[in-house]
Scaffold this motif. Structure first.
Motif, PDB file in Angstrom:
ATOM      1  N   ALA A  74       0.774  -1.135   0.070  1.00 54.73           N
ATOM      2  CA  ALA A  74      -0.063  -0.047   0.046  1.00 54.73           C
ATOM      3  C   ALA A  74       0.769   1.178   0.040  1.00 54.73           C
ATOM      4  CB  ALA A  74      -0.930   0.090   1.271  1.00 54.73           C
ATOM      5  N   HIS A  75       2.130   1.092  -0.466  1.00 55.03           N
ATOM      6  CA  HIS A  75       3.016   2.386  -0.254  1.00 55.03           C
ATOM      7  C   HIS A  75       3.020   2.698  -1.890  1.00 55.03           C
ATOM      8  CE1 HIS A  75       5.998  -0.409  -1.996  1.00 55.03           C
ATOM      9  NE2 HIS A  75       5.684  -1.360  -0.913  1.00 55.03           N
ATOM     10  N   VAL A  76       3.763   3.962  -1.745  1.00 53.20           N
ATOM     11  CA  VAL A  76       3.657   4.648  -3.147  1.00 53.20           C
ATOM     12  C   VAL A  76       4.976   3.950  -3.976  1.00 53.20           C
ATOM     13  CG1 VAL A  76       4.379   6.765  -4.470  1.00 53.20           C
ATOM     14  CG2 VAL A  76       2.978   6.930  -2.191  1.00 53.20           C
ATOM     15  N   ARG A  77       4.616   3.788  -5.249  1.00 54.70           N
ATOM     16  CA  ARG A  77       5.597   3.312  -6.099  1.00 54.70           C
ATOM     17  C   ARG A  77       5.459   3.771  -7.453  1.00 54.70           C
ATOM     18  NH1 ARG A  77       5.155  -2.754  -6.321  1.00 54.70           N
ATOM     19  NH2 ARG A  77       6.898  -2.782  -4.501  1.00 54.70           N
ATOM     20  N   MET A  78       6.583   4.241  -8.050  1.00 51.77           N
ATOM     21  CA  MET A  78       6.506   4.657  -9.573  1.00 51.77           C
ATOM     22  C   MET A  78       6.694   3.605 -10.419  1.00 51.77           C
ATOM     23  SD  MET A  78       6.192   7.903  -9.843  1.00 51.77           S
ATOM     24  CE  MET A  78       6.556   8.036 -11.380  1.00 51.77           C
ATOM     25  N   ASP A  79       5.596   3.291 -10.762  1.00 54.28           N
ATOM     26  CA  ASP A  79       5.406   1.830 -11.721  1.00 54.28           C
ATOM     27  C   ASP A  79       5.528   2.073 -13.161  1.00 54.28           C
ATOM     28  OD1 ASP A  79       2.946   2.334 -11.555  1.00 54.28           O
ATOM     29  OD2 ASP A  79       2.426   0.560 -10.655  1.00 54.28           O
ATOM     30  N   LEU A  80       6.021   2.866 -13.938  1.00 52.73           N
ATOM     31  CA  LEU A  80       5.665   3.239 -15.453  1.00 52.73           C
ATOM     32  C   LEU A  80       6.529   2.126 -15.804  1.00 52.73           C
ATOM     33  CD1 LEU A  80       6.854   7.236 -15.282  1.00 52.73           C
ATOM     34  CD2 LEU A  80       4.532   6.154 -15.350  1.00 52.73           C
ATOM     35  N   ILE A  81       7.443   1.589 -15.366  1.00 54.66           N
ATOM     36  CA  ILE A  81       8.261   0.569 -16.427  1.00 54.66           C
ATOM     37  C   ILE A  81       7.763  -0.868 -15.356  1.00 54.66           C
ATOM     38  CG2 ILE A  81      10.306  -0.485 -16.789  1.00 54.66           C
ATOM     39  CD1 ILE A  81      11.322   2.493 -17.004  1.00 54.66           C
TER      40      ILE A  81
END
Length: 169
Positions: A74-81
């Motif tokens: 439930a944490h923030v993740r930059m998941d563009l890739i």
């Protein structure tokens, strides 16, 4: 994975799930404190303790809930890739990044213990007019950091298992 690691992961997951669910209700305590403060501002003189107590409750809410957030992703993740990767690739990358998290949490816990021992030894109080003792909130912070650290180690074991093609649940 060895049976001891599986039991550790299940125990820590279960512990953080229970503690996290309990911590969810801390928001109602904080709302109650702030509501009491608001009512007292309109009716009489507001008490000195309400704002700082609400802050202490909020610290408890998010510090002790950290392990739950990590367990439930439930944490923030930059998941563009990241979102497009296969589960095993994600697990390999997560294995590396969780090592950085573990290192950071160890440093944070070391600093927390140092600060807590200082607060206990010298009776540290807040600089506010209410001037509460700081040791209880620092102890709670150390507890929350420790739970998050234990969950990060469990996450490391889960990621290693997924990278190896196994599953721990």
């Amino acid at each position: 994975m060895p049976n001891a690691i599986r039991r550790y992961v299940r125990f820590i997951d279960r512990t953080n799930e229970i503690v996290g669910l309990i911590m969810m209700y801390m928001i109602f305590l904080m709302i109650g404190i702030l509501l009491y403060s608001s009512i007292m501002k309109t009716v009489a003189i507001p008490p000195l303790w309400t704002l700082e107590m609400a802050q202490f409750v909020m610290v408890t809410y998010y510090m002790v809930g950290g392990g739950w957030a990590l367990k439930n992703d439930a944490h923030v993740r930059m998941d563009l890739i990241y979102a497009n990767w296969q589960p095993r690739t994600k697990a390999l990358i997560d294995t590396v990044t969780v090592l950085f998290l573990i290192f950071y949490l160890c440093l944070l816990l070391y600093g927390g213990f140092s600060s807590t021992s200082y607060a206990l030894k010298y009776g540290e109080t807040s600089y506010s007019a209410w001037s509460p003792y700081m040791a209880p909130v620092k102890i709670i912070m150390c507890f929350g950091i420790a739970l998050t650290l234990l969950q990060a180690v469990a996450q490391l074991f889960k990621d290693i298992a997924i990278a190896r093609g196994e599953e721990i649940s």
